[in-house]
Design a protein around this motif. Sequence first.
Motif, PDB file in Angstrom:
ATOM      1  N   ALA A  83      13.284   3.364  -5.430  1.00 54.02           N
ATOM      2  CA  ALA A  83      12.582   2.417  -5.523  1.00 54.02           C
ATOM      3  C   ALA A  83      13.101   0.802  -6.506  1.00 54.02           C
ATOM      4  CB  ALA A  83      11.148   2.280  -6.598  1.00 54.02           C
ATOM      5  N   GLY A  84      13.754  -0.144  -5.264  1.00 51.90           N
ATOM      6  CA  GLY A  84      14.407  -0.509  -5.369  1.00 51.90           C
ATOM      7  C   GLY A  84      13.855  -1.933  -6.494  1.00 51.90           C
ATOM      8  N   ASP A  85      12.726  -1.930  -6.378  1.00 44.87           N
ATOM      9  CA  ASP A  85      11.677  -2.376  -7.305  1.00 44.87           C
ATOM     10  C   ASP A  85      11.523  -2.310  -8.868  1.00 44.87           C
ATOM     11  OD1 ASP A  85      10.402  -1.016  -6.184  1.00 44.87           O
ATOM     12  OD2 ASP A  85       8.277  -2.123  -7.142  1.00 44.87           O
ATOM     13  N   PHE A  86      12.152  -1.081  -8.729  1.00 47.86           N
ATOM     14  CA  PHE A  86      12.013  -0.237 -10.395  1.00 47.86           C
ATOM     15  C   PHE A  86      13.430  -0.548 -11.779  1.00 47.86           C
ATOM     16  CE2 PHE A  86      12.825   3.909 -12.842  1.00 47.86           C
ATOM     17  CZ  PHE A  86      11.886   3.001 -13.728  1.00 47.86           C
ATOM     18  N   PHE A  87      12.170  -1.017 -12.519  1.00 44.72           N
ATOM     19  CA  PHE A  87      13.416  -1.346 -13.614  1.00 44.72           C
ATOM     20  C   PHE A  87      12.762  -1.272 -14.551  1.00 44.72           C
ATOM     21  CE2 PHE A  87      11.727  -4.708 -15.912  1.00 44.72           C
ATOM     22  CZ  PHE A  87      10.520  -5.513 -15.007  1.00 44.72           C
ATOM     23  N   CYS A  88      13.776  -0.818 -15.984  1.00 49.39           N
ATOM     24  CA  CYS A  88      13.191  -0.897 -17.346  1.00 49.39           C
ATOM     25  C   CYS A  88      13.818  -1.192 -18.333  1.00 49.39           C
ATOM     26  CB  CYS A  88      14.015   0.382 -17.882  1.00 49.39           C
ATOM     27  SG  CYS A  88      15.879   1.057 -18.531  1.00 49.39           S
ATOM     28  N   GLN A  89      13.025  -2.292 -18.925  1.00 48.30           N
ATOM     29  CA  GLN A  89      13.538  -2.864 -20.522  1.00 48.30           C
ATOM     30  C   GLN A  89      12.697  -2.735 -21.144  1.00 48.30           C
ATOM     31  OE1 GLN A  89      13.338  -7.025 -18.486  1.00 48.30           O
ATOM     32  NE2 GLN A  89      14.801  -8.236 -19.747  1.00 48.30           N
ATOM     33  N   GLY A  90      13.829  -3.449 -22.563  1.00 50.18           N
ATOM     34  CA  GLY A  90      12.297  -3.459 -23.885  1.00 50.18           C
ATOM     35  C   GLY A  90      11.438  -2.088 -23.635  1.00 50.18           C
ATOM     36  N   GLN A  91      10.443  -2.237 -24.347  1.00 50.94           N
ATOM     37  CA  GLN A  91       9.507  -0.752 -23.501  1.00 50.94           C
ATOM     38  C   GLN A  91       9.171  -0.181 -22.276  1.00 50.94           C
ATOM     39  OE1 GLN A  91       5.904  -2.442 -26.637  1.00 50.94           O
ATOM     40  NE2 GLN A  91       7.504  -2.494 -28.430  1.00 50.94           N
ATOM     41  N   SER A  92       9.320  -1.095 -21.463  1.00 45.84           N
ATOM     42  CA  SER A  92       8.799  -1.050 -20.250  1.00 45.84           C
ATOM     43  C   SER A  92      10.062   0.076 -19.046  1.00 45.84           C
ATOM     44  CB  SER A  92       8.591  -2.186 -19.791  1.00 45.84           C
ATOM     45  OG  SER A  92       7.330  -3.038 -20.429  1.00 45.84           O
ATOM     46  N   GLY A  93       9.136   0.715 -18.048  1.00 48.41           N
ATOM     47  CA  GLY A  93       9.775   1.461 -17.938  1.00 48.41           C
ATOM     48  C   GLY A  93       8.953   1.734 -16.705  1.00 48.41           C
ATOM     49  N   MET A  94       8.920   3.721 -15.880  1.00 45.48           N
ATOM     50  CA  MET A  94       8.158   4.100 -15.640  1.00 45.48           C
ATOM     51  C   MET A  94       7.380   4.663 -16.882  1.00 45.48           C
ATOM     52  SD  MET A  94       8.175   6.822 -12.345  1.00 45.48           S
ATOM     53  CE  MET A  94       8.768   5.732 -11.245  1.00 45.48           C
ATOM     54  N   LEU A  95       6.085   4.852 -17.297  1.00 42.01           N
ATOM     55  CA  LEU A  95       5.848   4.866 -17.930  1.00 42.01           C
ATOM     56  C   LEU A  95       4.581   6.456 -17.373  1.00 42.01           C
ATOM     57  CD1 LEU A  95       5.203   1.528 -20.050  1.00 42.01           C
ATOM     58  CD2 LEU A  95       6.692   2.867 -20.453  1.00 42.01           C
ATOM     59  N   GLY A  96       2.925   6.048 -17.870  1.00 43.14           N
ATOM     60  CA  GLY A  96       2.235   6.880 -17.510  1.00 43.14           C
ATOM     61  C   GLY A  96       2.485   7.800 -15.985  1.00 43.14           C
ATOM     62  N   LEU A  97       1.499   9.011 -16.063  1.00 45.42           N
ATOM     63  CA  LEU A  97       1.562   9.794 -15.098  1.00 45.42           C
ATOM     64  C   LEU A  97       0.206  10.401 -14.674  1.00 45.42           C
ATOM     65  CD1 LEU A  97       3.335  11.274 -12.599  1.00 45.42           C
ATOM     66  CD2 LEU A  97       4.349  12.968 -14.418  1.00 45.42           C
ATOM     67  N   ALA A  98       0.318  10.321 -13.540  1.00 41.70           N
ATOM     68  CA  ALA A  98      -1.423  11.122 -13.543  1.00 41.70           C
ATOM     69  C   ALA A  98      -1.715  11.771 -11.982  1.00 41.70           C
ATOM     70  CB  ALA A  98      -2.513  10.704 -13.465  1.00 41.70           C
ATOM     71  N   LEU A  99      -2.021  13.005 -11.981  1.00 43.29           N
ATOM     72  CA  LEU A  99      -2.667  13.818 -10.992  1.00 43.29           C
ATOM     73  C   LEU A  99      -3.533  13.266 -10.458  1.00 43.29           C
ATOM     74  CD1 LEU A  99       0.469  14.618 -11.459  1.00 43.29           C
ATOM     75  CD2 LEU A  99      -0.305  16.959 -10.773  1.00 43.29           C
ATOM     76  N   ASP A 100      -4.295  13.479  -9.411  1.00 39.64           N
ATOM     77  CA  ASP A 100      -5.246  13.303  -8.715  1.00 39.64           C
ATOM     78  C   ASP A 100      -5.807  14.494  -9.493  1.00 39.64           C
ATOM     79  OD1 ASP A 100      -6.943  10.776  -6.270  1.00 39.64           O
ATOM     80  OD2 ASP A 100      -7.201  13.029  -6.492  1.00 39.64           O
ATOM     81  N   PRO A 101      -7.473  14.579  -9.167  1.00 42.49           N
ATOM     82  CA  PRO A 101      -8.735  15.322  -9.577  1.00 42.49           C
ATOM     83  C   PRO A 101      -8.716  16.347  -8.486  1.00 42.49           C
ATOM     84  CG  PRO A 101      -9.284  13.508 -10.475  1.00 42.49           C
ATOM     85  CD  PRO A 101      -8.050  12.626  -9.756  1.00 42.49           C
ATOM     86  N   ALA A 102      -8.858  15.932  -7.505  1.00 44.23           N
ATOM     87  CA  ALA A 102      -7.990  16.532  -5.859  1.00 44.23           C
ATOM     88  C   ALA A 102      -6.795  17.054  -5.512  1.00 44.23           C
ATOM     89  CB  ALA A 102      -9.073  15.462  -4.354  1.00 44.23           C
ATOM     90  N   PHE A 103      -5.942  16.971  -6.184  1.00 48.83           N
ATOM     91  CA  PHE A 103      -4.628  17.079  -5.756  1.00 48.83           C
ATOM     92  C   PHE A 103      -4.064  18.004  -5.198  1.00 48.83           C
ATOM     93  CE2 PHE A 103      -0.581  18.904  -6.833  1.00 48.83           C
ATOM     94  CZ  PHE A 103       0.723  18.148  -6.876  1.00 48.83           C
ATOM     95  N   SER A 104      -5.468  19.257  -5.349  1.00 54.56           N
ATOM     96  CA  SER A 104      -4.802  20.651  -4.344  1.00 54.56           C
ATOM     97  C   SER A 104      -5.432  19.783  -2.796  1.00 54.56           C
ATOM     98  CB  SER A 104      -5.281  21.613  -4.730  1.00 54.56           C
ATOM     99  OG  SER A 104      -4.604  21.881  -5.718  1.00 54.56           O
ATOM    100  N   GLU A 105      -5.469  19.589  -2.439  1.00 57.88           N
ATOM    101  CA  GLU A 105      -6.133  18.656  -1.103  1.00 57.88           C
ATOM    102  C   GLU A 105      -5.293  17.385  -0.743  1.00 57.88           C
ATOM    103  OE1 GLU A 105      -8.854  19.553  -3.123  1.00 57.88           O
ATOM    104  OE2 GLU A 105      -8.589  21.328  -2.747  1.00 57.88           O
ATOM    105  N   ASN A 106      -4.932  16.953  -2.366  1.00 54.35           N
ATOM    106  CA  ASN A 106      -3.958  15.184  -1.748  1.00 54.35           C
ATOM    107  C   ASN A 106      -2.900  15.285  -1.138  1.00 54.35           C
ATOM    108  OD1 ASN A 106      -5.034  14.120  -3.795  1.00 54.35           O
ATOM    109  ND2 ASN A 106      -6.488  13.161  -3.363  1.00 54.35           N
ATOM    110  N   ARG A 107      -2.731  16.070  -2.990  1.00 56.33           N
ATOM    111  CA  ARG A 107      -1.182  15.729  -3.076  1.00 56.33           C
ATOM    112  C   ARG A 107      -0.841  13.960  -3.757  1.00 56.33           C
ATOM    113  NH1 ARG A 107       0.601  21.192  -3.628  1.00 56.33           N
ATOM    114  NH2 ARG A 107       2.017  19.943  -3.693  1.00 56.33           N
ATOM    115  N   TYR A 108      -1.930  13.217  -3.902  1.00 54.66           N
ATOM    116  CA  TYR A 108      -1.727  12.593  -4.757  1.00 54.66           C
ATOM    117  C   TYR A 108      -0.937  11.907  -6.145  1.00 54.66           C
ATOM    118  CZ  TYR A 108      -4.477   9.796  -1.035  1.00 54.66           C
ATOM    119  OH  TYR A 108      -4.729   9.834   0.095  1.00 54.66           O
TER     120      TYR A 108
END
Length: 399
Positions: A83-108
């Motif tokens: 992800a060329g637009d991704f960066f981290c700075q200060g307290q920010s960066g790649m933070l929260g993570l969640a899987l879709d409630p229908a992950f088994s079907e949609n893989r989101y």
Amino acid sequence: MLCTVLFVAAFVHCGRVQSSVAEASELQVNHRVVKSGLSDPWDLAFAPDGTMLFTERCRGLSVRTSDGTVRRLFGTAGAALEAGDFFCQGQSGMLGLALDPAFSENRYIYVYMASNRGKAKTNCVVRLTVDKSYTGVANRKDIVTDIPFKQSFNLWGGAGAHSGGRIRFSPFDGYLYVTTGDNHNGSLPQDLSRLGGKILRINRDGKAANGNNTPFGGDPRIFTYGHRNVQGIAFRPGKGQPFICEHGPGHNDEVTPLAAGGNGGWDPAPTKGVSCASNYCGYTSNKPGGTPTPMTDVARFPNALKPSWNNRGISEGMGPCVFLEGPHWKAWEGRLAVGFLRGARIELLQMDAAGMTTKTTTVANLPSQRIRSLVLGPVGAIYVATDAGEIWRLESAGK
Ligand SMILES: [Ca+2]
């Protein structure tokens, strides 16, 4: 009248402290280090097949499969999808993570991350799909692109501060809740046209959920407003009410049950006659000659969301939280586990039917590390990410 209002405010503020007494006994747990040597792990999620995914703030999203193999899926150079637009700075960066409630079907998979794709830096919620063998991700779709990011240093700290960043699906209504921060910007939390200092409630495409009850004229994705820097959200078993765990400014942390359209009562904007550095009264007072700006200013916002608990007049950097679910937790089932950064501990909150905290106790014998993420994993064990780069598994060992 003013004194009465202030007295009521002080009583309400202090009443929570006095009503929640610490228990003598502590929860005993078996503690095992699942992974170490990570770089600022920020959040965790488990797929239905037990596969663990995690974010590292300055690297991105990775997966640890059941045989222990770790693969970098999304983020900086070397990830399966860069992800060329991704960066981290200060307290920010790649933070929260969640899987879709229908992950088994949609893989989101969803992540909350800083992006410099636009003219100004922002925080985004990004949706991806992962293949069945967890070797790569694809179909990137940025479902929220306009969460404010602190662009530059001000007198309260550097760029990238107070980004919030936790994302969780409610198992009760199926919507995605997104916690954001105030960016050290006095006007953001009460500004209903911008997404900082809010809880957003959206569907899997990023559209406003039904029933947000946003005040007239506000951005319809806003579920609640008037928050400081929320990095924890959990849903109470049985009832489904969302509770947020909110990082305070030095004199308080708060846990608050939410209701659609509610105001959390945080307003760090200077009022008339008040001058605050960088126009942010988050650490001083927003009233002439007043006390530090309260996390819930019931004098100015009498209908503000009522906190369940506050942290005895200090802030220990409240971060994540999760409710304990499953009979193996025995007497501790249903309590809210709250993690602290500076406080370096996990506390358990027992609540009454209305969600007000009546007792607190501490999880015993854990290493003293800053607690960054708490999730329930397979068979109901708690998994913990710490700023020391570790992921722990905790299981109940006592009664
Ligand atoms: Ca509040």
